[in-house]
Design a protein around this motif. Structure first.
Motif, short mmCIF file in Angstrom:
data_model
loop_
_atom_site.label_atom_id
_atom_site.label_comp_id
_atom_site.label_asym_id
_atom_site.label_seq_id
_atom_site.Cartn_x
_atom_site.Cartn_y
_atom_site.Cartn_z
N THR A 116 36.38 26.04 152.07
CA THR A 116 37.84 25.94 152.02
C THR A 116 38.33 27.00 151.03
OG1 THR A 116 37.98 24.42 150.14
CG2 THR A 116 37.61 23.45 152.32
N HIS A 131 46.34 29.57 152.04
CA HIS A 131 45.55 28.33 152.16
C HIS A 131 44.88 28.20 153.52
CE1 HIS A 131 44.66 24.03 152.26
NE2 HIS A 131 45.42 23.93 153.33
N GLY A 133 41.83 25.13 154.99
CA GLY A 133 40.89 24.07 154.64
C GLY A 133 41.60 22.85 154.07
N ASP A 134 40.89 22.10 153.20
CA ASP A 134 41.48 20.88 152.67
C ASP A 134 41.53 20.84 151.14
OD1 ASP A 134 38.81 20.54 152.11
OD2 ASP A 134 38.64 18.53 152.99
N SER A 135 41.34 21.98 150.48
CA SER A 135 41.75 22.02 149.08
C SER A 135 43.28 22.11 149.08
CB SER A 135 41.11 23.21 148.35
OG SER A 135 41.17 24.38 149.14
N ASP A 151 46.38 19.77 154.85
CA ASP A 151 44.94 19.83 155.10
C ASP A 151 44.66 20.20 156.55
OD1 ASP A 151 44.72 18.96 152.52
OD2 ASP A 151 44.21 16.88 153.05
N THR A 153 42.29 19.29 158.65
CA THR A 153 41.23 18.35 159.03
C THR A 153 41.68 17.54 160.23
OG1 THR A 153 42.11 16.69 157.48
CG2 THR A 153 40.37 18.14 156.66
N LEU A 163 36.58 19.55 159.05
CA LEU A 163 37.51 20.68 159.01
C LEU A 163 37.57 21.37 160.36
CD1 LEU A 163 36.31 22.30 155.65
CD2 LEU A 163 38.54 21.24 156.02
N ALA A 166 38.74 26.84 158.26
CA ALA A 166 38.23 27.19 156.94
C ALA A 166 37.68 28.61 157.03
CB ALA A 166 37.13 26.22 156.49
#
Length: 568
Positions: A116, A131, A133-135, A151, A153, A163, A166
């Motif tokens: 991520t 951005h 991913g899920d950070s 996120d 996801t 995910l 990413a």
């Protein structure tokens, strides 16, 4: 001579950054975080960078992918042209890195490697969040924490750990880009899912509100996540915005350009949290309301353009100028502006503090003593001197644009028509000004300079001291004939000779015969006022009432003559 104000501190981008990262219950730490404050030149041209990456668990080289992602951005970002913008520069660097990571993910050394990636580039007065991913990235202001990212996801509750986007997953990188307007004392927070997967937004908000150092609060957030039972690596980056550079025309014009120009609202309506309490004026180009900011309860003035009478480009130019001047001029006699957060404002308008008082035009409805008139003239000249010091020409100085506050202050307002150096000009048919205050040269093509401002200032002084216009009131769209003005003392005999001369010189038809600049005019006013204060004795009867003086002299002489004849 009293000070005339000056430039607000230009400032620079100063950010305090801190981060913390812990493996927690995991055997190793797949997260990687970085913060690069950059050199002074790099900050100006490109900005400064913070980033968090979280290597995908179960893949070979997850930690390597995360660390290389952050290092690749920092190493490559400053090699990009500073003309393409922060988002494009970051995408160029990370797009190349993503292609490399995808290729490496097909090898045995880094099979299925992915990570991520959430980064924040701070440049000028803006933050750019990139951005995938899920950070996550968060924005903290006035005690409230707002999540900036979404996120990538799966939406099913049992698959939210999976995910679909990413670094290293797709050949073609798709980075989300979020832009925010920064304010001093803002905080930016970047977190891996080991933090926000355990701590709620409300809990993070409380931790950010502690307002300790960036390092201390980042460590406290990670510690709180682990104490709450996080089963993943936990990483947090905290950025504190300490100071920001002054507003720039290009960035400000870009912000304003996105705002639509809508028909002005009516009394009692609410716009973006501003309650329009009462109509102050309904002019040719704008409509002004006294309003209340329901967010903080502050009384403000809101100005809306009228799109039917002012072109879109003209309206946006005017509002850009007003905000620029208000942000750059530091003078107690020049009106301020209130910056509205970009995410709050939905249409074009300007916001200013509300000052209890009356306009100078309203004050002119009752007599003004010489002492009060001089006080007003001196403060107004200081306001103009503060503008001219920065090569800003007001172009619409008149009593309607001067606020006399109840606490004895003065504010020169309506800066939207000002002429600024190196800033686009209005269309020819929108050149501002009020005919009765326009210098003769403006009727022959002059777009406004220091001398035209001094002429308008002189006409305003005539209104203060004589209640008259030196060349008569000029109707809109008419071309006046300028002839030598009468002496002001004809209309107000008690004017001292020096003030009579000053008023005459200030509205001379030939610009070369006027005062050289606002500072010279200010010296003349302050010098004359000082003499007037020294001479504040009982004014001789011969000055107050010459006819009565000679009548008394004649009476005394007559009595003396009678006495001489009787005693002879």
């Amino acid at each position: 001579m009293g000070g005339s104000g000056g430039v607000k501190p230009e400032g620079r981008l100063l950010v305090a950054g801190g981060y913390a990262s812990e493996a927690g219950v995991r055997p190793d730490n797949q997260d990687f975080a970085g913060f690069y404050s950059a050199t002074e030149l790099e900050r100006i041209r490109h900005g400064m960078i913070a980033a968090v990456a979280d290597g995908v668990g179960g893949a070979k080289g997850g930690r390597v992918a995360a660390e290389l992602a952050v290092r690749a951005l920092i190493d490559g970002f400053y090699c990009q042209p500073d003309t393409i913008g922060a988002a494009a520069a970051a995408h160029a660097v990370m797009g190349a890195f993503n292609r490399w990571l995808c290729a490496m993910g097909r090898s045995d050394a880094m099979e299925h490697a992915a990570t991520t990636f959430t980064a924040c580039v701070l440049k000028g007065r803006k933050g750019h969040v990139l951005h995938v991913g899920d950070s996550r990235a968060w924005h903290f202001r006035d005690g409230r924490l707002t999540q900036l990212t979404q996120d990538h996801t799966r939406s099913h509750p049992d698959q939210r750990h999976i995910l679909y986007r990413a670094l290293g997953i797709e050949e073609r990188l798709r980075l989300d880009h979020h832009q925010i307007a920064l304010a001093e004392h803002d905080r930016i927070l970047l977190t891996s899912d080991g933090v926000h997967g355990t701590l709620s937004g409300r809990r993070l908000e409380k931790l950010m509100g502690a307002r300790n150092s960036a390092d201390a609060d980042a460590a406290a957030i990670v510690e709180a996540a682990l104490d709450a039972g996080s089963q993943d690596n936990a990483t947090a980056v905290v950025l504190d915005i300490v100071t920001l550079p002054a507003l720039g025309h290009d960035s400000l014009a870009g912000d304003i350009d996105r705002l639509p120009i809508l028909p002005p609202p009516g009394e009692g309506e609410s716009i973006d949290g501003f309650r329009l309490d009462s109509l102050l004026s309904d002019g040719r180009y704008t409509r002004l309301f006294r309003a209340t900011d329901t967010v903080n309860g502050q009384a403000v003035v809101i100005k809306f353009p009228k799109p039917s009478l002012l072109s879109e480009s003209g309206a946006k130019l005017a509002f850009t100028r007003e905000i620029l001047v208000g942000s750059r001029v530091a003078s107690p006699f020049v009106g301020d502006v209130i910056a509205v957060p970009q995410e709050r404002q939905s249409q074009l308008y300007g916001v200013q503090p509300f000052h209890e008082g009356q306009t100078l035009e309203q004050r002119l409805s009752s007599p003004i003593s010489l002492e009060e008139g001089l006080s007003i003239a001196i403060r107004l000249t200081r306001a103009v001197a503060a503008l001219h010091k920065l090569d800003i020409i007001h172009r619409d100085i008149k009593p309607d644009n001067v606020i006399l506050t109840h606490d004895g202050g003065l504010k020169l307002i309506d800066l939207g028509v000002a002429r600024l150096p190196r800033i686009d000009e209005f269309a020819q048919n929108e050149i501002p000004g009020t005919p009765s205050y326009l210098a003769p040269e403006m009727f022959t093509g002059n777009l406004g300079d220091e001398q035209t401002d001094l002429f308008a200032l002189g006409v305003t002084f005539w209104r203060i001291f004589t209640k008259r216009y030196p060349y008569g009131e000029v109707e809109a769209f008419s071309r006046p004939r300028f002839r030598k003005a009468e002496l002001p003392s004809i209309y107000r005999p008690e004017l001292p000779a020096w003030l009579d001369s000053m008023l005459t010189r200030s509205v001379a038809i030939d610009p070369d015969e006027r005062f050289g600049d606002a500072v010279e005019l200010l010296r003349a006013l302050e010098g004359g006022a000082a003499v007037a204060r020294v001479n504040q004795r009982v004014v001789p009867l011969i000055e107050r009432d010459p006819a009565r003086f000679w009548q008394l002299v004649s009476l005394v002489l007559f009595i003396a003559l009678v006495f001489a004849l009787v005693t002879r």
